[in-house]
Design a protein around this motif. Sequence first.
Motif, PDB file in Angstrom:
ATOM      1  N   ARG A 150      -7.347   6.565  -2.768  1.00  0.00           N
ATOM      2  CA  ARG A 150      -5.837   6.565  -2.541  1.00  0.00           C
ATOM      3  C   ARG A 150      -4.853   6.695  -3.975  1.00  0.00           C
ATOM      4  O   ARG A 150      -4.143   7.512  -4.175  1.00  0.00           O
ATOM      5  N   ILE A 157      -1.577  14.901   2.121  1.00  0.00           N
ATOM      6  CA  ILE A 157      -2.240  15.851   1.335  1.00  0.00           C
ATOM      7  C   ILE A 157      -3.012  16.719   2.512  1.00  0.00           C
ATOM      8  O   ILE A 157      -3.791  16.004   3.280  1.00  0.00           O
ATOM      9  N   VAL A 176      -6.646   8.427   4.921  1.00  0.00           N
ATOM     10  CA  VAL A 176      -6.136   8.363   3.638  1.00  0.00           C
ATOM     11  C   VAL A 176      -5.433   9.454   3.056  1.00  0.00           C
ATOM     12  O   VAL A 176      -4.282   9.540   2.753  1.00  0.00           O
ATOM     13  N   LEU A 177      -6.036  10.747   3.629  1.00  0.00           N
ATOM     14  CA  LEU A 177      -5.280  11.969   3.312  1.00  0.00           C
ATOM     15  C   LEU A 177      -4.002  12.316   3.842  1.00  0.00           C
ATOM     16  O   LEU A 177      -3.061  12.714   3.461  1.00  0.00           O
ATOM     17  N   LEU A 235      -5.770   9.806  -5.978  1.00  0.00           N
ATOM     18  CA  LEU A 235      -5.305  11.238  -5.278  1.00  0.00           C
ATOM     19  C   LEU A 235      -3.576  11.161  -5.672  1.00  0.00           C
ATOM     20  O   LEU A 235      -3.197  12.203  -5.841  1.00  0.00           O
ATOM     21  N   ALA A 236      -3.014   9.823  -5.417  1.00  0.00           N
ATOM     22  CA  ALA A 236      -1.562   9.903  -5.601  1.00  0.00           C
ATOM     23  C   ALA A 236      -1.310  10.203  -7.227  1.00  0.00           C
ATOM     24  O   ALA A 236      -0.532  11.092  -7.565  1.00  0.00           O
ATOM     25  N   GLU A 293      -2.206   9.907   5.281  1.00  0.00           N
ATOM     26  CA  GLU A 293      -1.263   9.060   5.068  1.00  0.00           C
ATOM     27  C   GLU A 293      -0.578   9.240   3.778  1.00  0.00           C
ATOM     28  O   GLU A 293       0.584   9.226   3.485  1.00  0.00           O
ATOM     29  N   CYS A 294      -1.356  10.021   2.758  1.00  0.00           N
ATOM     30  CA  CYS A 294      -0.840  10.474   1.528  1.00  0.00           C
ATOM     31  C   CYS A 294       0.079  12.074   1.723  1.00  0.00           C
ATOM     32  O   CYS A 294       0.426  12.654   0.823  1.00  0.00           O
ATOM     33  N   GLU A 326      -7.937   6.254 -11.305  1.00  0.00           N
ATOM     34  CA  GLU A 326      -6.366   6.466 -11.289  1.00  0.00           C
ATOM     35  C   GLU A 326      -6.201   6.980 -12.599  1.00  0.00           C
ATOM     36  O   GLU A 326      -5.391   8.143 -12.540  1.00  0.00           O
ATOM     37  N   THR A 328       0.746  -1.173   0.146  1.00  0.00           N
ATOM     38  CA  THR A 328       0.079  -0.055  -0.109  1.00  0.00           C
ATOM     39  C   THR A 328       0.934   1.176   0.093  1.00  0.00           C
ATOM     40  O   THR A 328       0.319   2.275  -0.426  1.00  0.00           O
ATOM     41  N   SER A 329       2.099   1.038   0.456  1.00  0.00           N
ATOM     42  CA  SER A 329       2.818   2.406   0.526  1.00  0.00           C
ATOM     43  C   SER A 329       3.331   2.796  -0.751  1.00  0.00           C
ATOM     44  O   SER A 329       3.498   2.208  -1.762  1.00  0.00           O
TER      45      SER A 329
END
Lengths: 415, 257
Positions: free
Chosen positions: B31, B66, B60-61, B34-35, B63-64, B217, A414-415
């Motif tokens: 996720r 954002i 999620v945000l 967004l990436a 962790e990213c 995506e 997931t990363s």
Amino acid sequence: MNQLKRHRARESGTTGLRGRLERAADRHDLIRIMPAKGARMEIVIVGAGVIGLATAWRAAAGGAAVTLVDPEPASGASAVAAGMLTPVSELTYGEEPLLRLGLASRERYGAFVAELEDLTGLGTGYRTDGIIEVAFDADDLGHLDDLRRFQESLGIPVEALTGRECRRAEPMLAPGVRGGLLAPEDGSIDPRRLTPALLAAGERTGVRLVRRRAAGLLVERDAAVGVRLDDGTELRADRVLLAAGPWSGDLDGLPSGTVPPVRPVKGQVIRLRARTPFIARSTRGIVKGSSVYLVPRADGEVVVGATQEELGFDTRVTAGGLWELLRDARELLPGITELEFAEVSAGLRPGSPDNAPVMGPTALPGLYVGTGHFRNGVLLTPVSADILAATLLDAPVPDVAAPFAPDRFSPEVTS
Amino acid sequence: MDDDRLVIAGEELGSRLIMGTGGAPSMSVLRAALAASGTALTTVAMRRVDPSARGSVLDVLSECGIRVLPNTAGCFTAGEAVLTAKLAREALGTSWVKLEVIADERTLLPDPIELVEAAEQLVADGFVVLPYTNDDPVLARRLEQIGCAAVMPLGSPIGSGLGIRNPHNIELIVERAGVPVILDAGLGTASDAALAMELGCDAVLLATAVTRARHPERMAAAMRHAVEAGRLARLAGRIPKRRYAQASSPFEGLATS
């Protein structure tokens, strides 16, 4: 309590577990903890919703000694769910493996229910009279056409209906309905009859039910060896299955990251009662972009659902939730306002990051998960029970299970 | 080109594509989208999340990496919107808010009178207000005069995918604006986003076009490139339109060379 005392007495005879673990560790392949040769596999299942109940029954039928732990069996999402069996109309782009799992489960349902009803003498309200999905306006019809093309591209038989054909099938539908689809092989079951039948089946197959909350996981030498109950009692086992929906990751002592993140997704559901048959089959609608469904039962109950809210562990019923459901249901079936109001409830669906179930062994030897069934728990019950029981008993696991292994959410991925 | 930066309320944002989260089929898909979008700022409907819940869109945000822009989606009165903004500030520790006050459920168009009322109250209370507004140049100017940090005119109704229905009005808004103009709502595909930037918008905000695409995506990546392309085209300056052809290589001297 008597049950627990008996259980403790029995558990005290399994002191050989540590020795087995050590021997396994010595073999450098401590991937699976095996019971001693000839001994019955001892399994603890945390959570007695549809998934835990059905898996307990199947694993016990397969020869394991199963203890099911839940303070209040079948009281979570399983008690709220409408029980539509529709792998087809819930189809979403990118979720084709989930469709295959749903189809595999629907295929198993007939035999599963027959065996269950035979064993227990209890009915489940299982029906296979199809599901009709209708579009309220032209935009909704556009969405439905898109869904139909997608279904056809996957080789699924669906029947496109004009608005008039929809109303011939379901005369209570609003005259303005634009068109629809009939999924002839879909159906429904009454989860409130399914769970008592599963409990009875477990009982007859030797599943021990412990009506307490599992508070902690027992971990020894990097392996799960049982659970600790909220009264301090320890239940030892060769394998532990977490099937507690969005609470599956809540045990003390669970190494972080072992159980994939599963979040609660709230759903509010209304139950109405009709004196004369209102609709013939489960009816879904897209009404000005939002979805609503109505599931009829033989006894006149009509289940209207469901909201989908990301509000944590909140099960409050709200004015807005009820209003949205009734507003859309009334647009679709104006006569619904004449039905008697019976009940409103809210449940928490277990949602994994990709909305698909998480089933199989975790990175911690001895620990397994069976959760994340989201909107499809009732539909996926037969296939999930087969997959999880086979996994727990080291029997061959159906191929269709492959995409749903817990390690798909491991940090590297997931990363 | 490196000095072409988007600054809102004194803060620089690393991308001119602002994303929304509504309509995503799952957290995993969101996720990945967004990436792929490269966004640095993403809106979340405060009425539809519990900031303390695990595994939510807010997780999620974070962790990213954002930044979260809370919005007041679902509010029909200035009172509700102001209350929602205050709850968001308390829960998330940000004074930025995308202000949405909706007039009716069928069109989801902004209610201009309630919007101005709410914007005044929130600006007075120290919020950085980014209002979702009609494509009305007069209203946009009024919102700026009230003290909003940006204006966010719609291209067409939320979720409609109809693109920019009145490009002329967007140009008029851009022409007079002293704060960033963010084209918000109605975009359907990459060319819509590129057009917004070519018209002179400083950024684009979109959700449905990505989250409800067959491949979110991929569409997110397309939007990222479209926003960059549109911005570059705007800065480069398009050629004037001509009635007749003009050869790109000169004819003069061909016979003798």
